[in-house]
Design an enzyme around this catalytic site. Sequence first.
Site, PDB file in Angstrom:
ATOM      1  N   GLU A   1       7.990 -12.729   2.252  1.00  0.00           N
ATOM      2  CA  GLU A   1       7.203 -12.985   1.046  1.00  0.00           C
ATOM      3  C   GLU A   1       6.657 -11.642   0.548  1.00  0.00           C
ATOM      4  O   GLU A   1       5.951 -10.951   1.281  1.00  0.00           O
ATOM      5  CB  GLU A   1       6.047 -13.930   1.386  1.00  0.00           C
ATOM      6  CG  GLU A   1       5.234 -14.352   0.184  1.00  0.00           C
ATOM      7  CD  GLU A   1       4.045 -15.239   0.551  1.00  0.00           C
ATOM      8  OE1 GLU A   1       3.402 -15.000   1.588  1.00  0.00           O
ATOM      9  OE2 GLU A   1       3.769 -16.164  -0.234  1.00  0.00           O
TER      10      GLU A   1
ATOM     11  N   LYS B   1     -15.577 -19.973   3.219  1.00  0.00           N
ATOM     12  CA  LYS B   1     -15.367 -18.545   3.542  1.00  0.00           C
ATOM     13  C   LYS B   1     -14.360 -18.027   2.533  1.00  0.00           C
ATOM     14  O   LYS B   1     -13.157 -18.192   2.688  1.00  0.00           O
ATOM     15  CB  LYS B   1     -14.822 -18.452   4.966  1.00  0.00           C
ATOM     16  CG  LYS B   1     -15.109 -17.148   5.690  1.00  0.00           C
ATOM     17  CD  LYS B   1     -14.634 -15.928   4.979  1.00  0.00           C
ATOM     18  CE  LYS B   1     -13.339 -15.349   5.420  1.00  0.00           C
ATOM     19  NZ  LYS B   1     -12.974 -14.181   4.578  1.00  0.00           N
TER      20      LYS B   1
ATOM     21  N   GLU C   1      -2.240 -24.669   3.746  1.00  0.00           N
ATOM     22  CA  GLU C   1      -1.438 -24.302   2.564  1.00  0.00           C
ATOM     23  C   GLU C   1      -1.048 -22.854   2.750  1.00  0.00           C
ATOM     24  O   GLU C   1      -1.871 -21.959   2.548  1.00  0.00           O
ATOM     25  CB  GLU C   1      -2.267 -24.473   1.277  1.00  0.00           C
ATOM     26  CG  GLU C   1      -2.840 -25.862   1.071  1.00  0.00           C
ATOM     27  CD  GLU C   1      -1.780 -26.917   0.920  1.00  0.00           C
ATOM     28  OE1 GLU C   1      -0.685 -26.610   0.399  1.00  0.00           O
ATOM     29  OE2 GLU C   1      -2.012 -28.063   1.341  1.00  0.00           O
TER      30      GLU C   1
ATOM     31  N   CYS D   1       1.717 -18.032  -4.567  1.00  0.00           N
ATOM     32  CA  CYS D   1       2.536 -18.602  -3.476  1.00  0.00           C
ATOM     33  C   CYS D   1       3.796 -19.267  -4.008  1.00  0.00           C
ATOM     34  O   CYS D   1       4.796 -19.338  -3.305  1.00  0.00           O
ATOM     35  CB  CYS D   1       1.705 -19.610  -2.696  1.00  0.00           C
ATOM     36  SG  CYS D   1       1.017 -20.915  -3.726  1.00  0.00           S
TER      37      CYS D   1
END
Length: 487
Positions: free
Chosen positions: A382, A172, A247, A281
């Site tokens: 973030e 996906k 992750e 990230c």
Amino acid sequence: MKEYKMLINGRLVNAVAGKTYPVINPATEEMVTDLPLGGLEEVNIAVQAAKSAFPIWSKIPTSERCRLVKEIAMGIRENADELAKLDTLDHGTPVKMAFHMAMASASCLDFAADTARTMMSEMIPASANTLTYTKKEAVGVVALITPWNAPLMMICDKLGGILATGNTCVVKPPSIDSLEALKLAEIISKVNLPPGTVNIITGPGGLVGNALSSHPDVNMVAFTGSCETGKVIFENASRTVKKIGMELGGKNPYIVLKDADLDVAISKIVMSQYINTGMICAAPGRIYVHESIHDEFVKRFVERAKTITAGDPNDEKTFMGPLVSAEHRDKVEALIKSGIDEGATLLLGGKRPTEPPLNRGYYVLPTVFSNVTSEMMIYSEEIFGPVACIVKFSSEEEVIRAANDNLFGLCAAVFTKDTAKGIRFANELQAGTVWINEGLTASTDLPWGGYKESGFGKVSGVKGVHEFTQEKLVWVDLYGGNMQPLK
Ligand code: NAD
């Protein structure tokens, strides 16, 4: 533009109900094409296809499976130009980097194929009258759910391990930036895999991703994405005790000690901060600089950040393209505004470019804040954009405490000429990767994964391939409990 389709049960298909959704070029805000909008029906067909393919694919000798994985890698290399063009069109990745990303994605598949051939069994001679060995086996049907920030790489760094060890999968891709995934679908459809071994469905996360991570016939979920979505998936997957790889996000401390080589620190941190427009990230989240070098560092950091060429991703000279979507730009701009409102010092950027042609597209200029403190939102959240947050510190003990005082633990960096001290920092920092005099580098050969709310499990490296297996112990009593002495 040519039509891109989903891959289900070995066939390239449109959505069952014929529904589509638009792809928008983030550099121009223009519509590029329509892609099939998958939903629950496609999920059920694809999971069933993957389940049926599993006994066939998992029993193919490892060497042959790995050869087929390498064929996919070859297909990616042969189509790297087209993949790179799609990455530029869909994600705004600068052309030079886009080609490199396609080639690196192929290398991930090669590494996994090489690794899987050597790791599937281990003999452990536990006692004289038994034969005992462990055997790595595939888990079954894997749902691979990926983010948009490096669309092809985020699939390929796990797909190789999934396939080479004998699993089948339903991929996906992210709802934005799915073009490359569908080009990959086309490449895979030309490789002679049993139908259903790889399925790729495009569609919304809340529908397709949610259905996959809850599906009783999915045995493992490999997820890369935000912490928020990770927690939803974790809950879904727990209901049928699926194996999980997570992750997730990061707010990574990059620490510049007073003895750091400032040229090295500045050039590596600026690159790490602005590559892929900060949508990585592993990018610096909090840049801690010792008070004795702080002012010099900040001055030179800003000068360096001014040299970043932000602009049209099709231009060979561009280093930094647009943000991925209007929605994501809104989020980044809101965080910039919060930094200003909460009293951080804005030294560079903080706004959109106004001159044509960059007055359209989801651009935000390279931005630098100093005087960032722990109460501010930009300190803890973030940002996932081109925004550097510089924090002053005075003692090493204090900076280690501050660096660890965060929900995330993805990665960290320390800049110092004293390597032994760097290693002491590496021992103290709660992060899955610690760089010393380096930033934002990863390798297909090395494991990657986070601590704390940045997730668990590894991708890449030998450990990343192991993640897609379960281990069986086989115990043979060689003498039926009646071992006689040798004559
Ligand atoms: P996201 O969590 O919004 O989406 C990731 C994927 O999950 C997409 O495919 C999305 O469609 C799907 N999804 C959304 N809702 C879902 C649901 N309810 N159930 C199942 N699937 C669902 O993340 P994003 O915005 O695409 O990516 C950015 C995030 O990814 C950042 O936090 C970044 O740090 C993280 N990331 C982490 C790593 C790593 O290695 N740790 C690498 C890349 C990106």
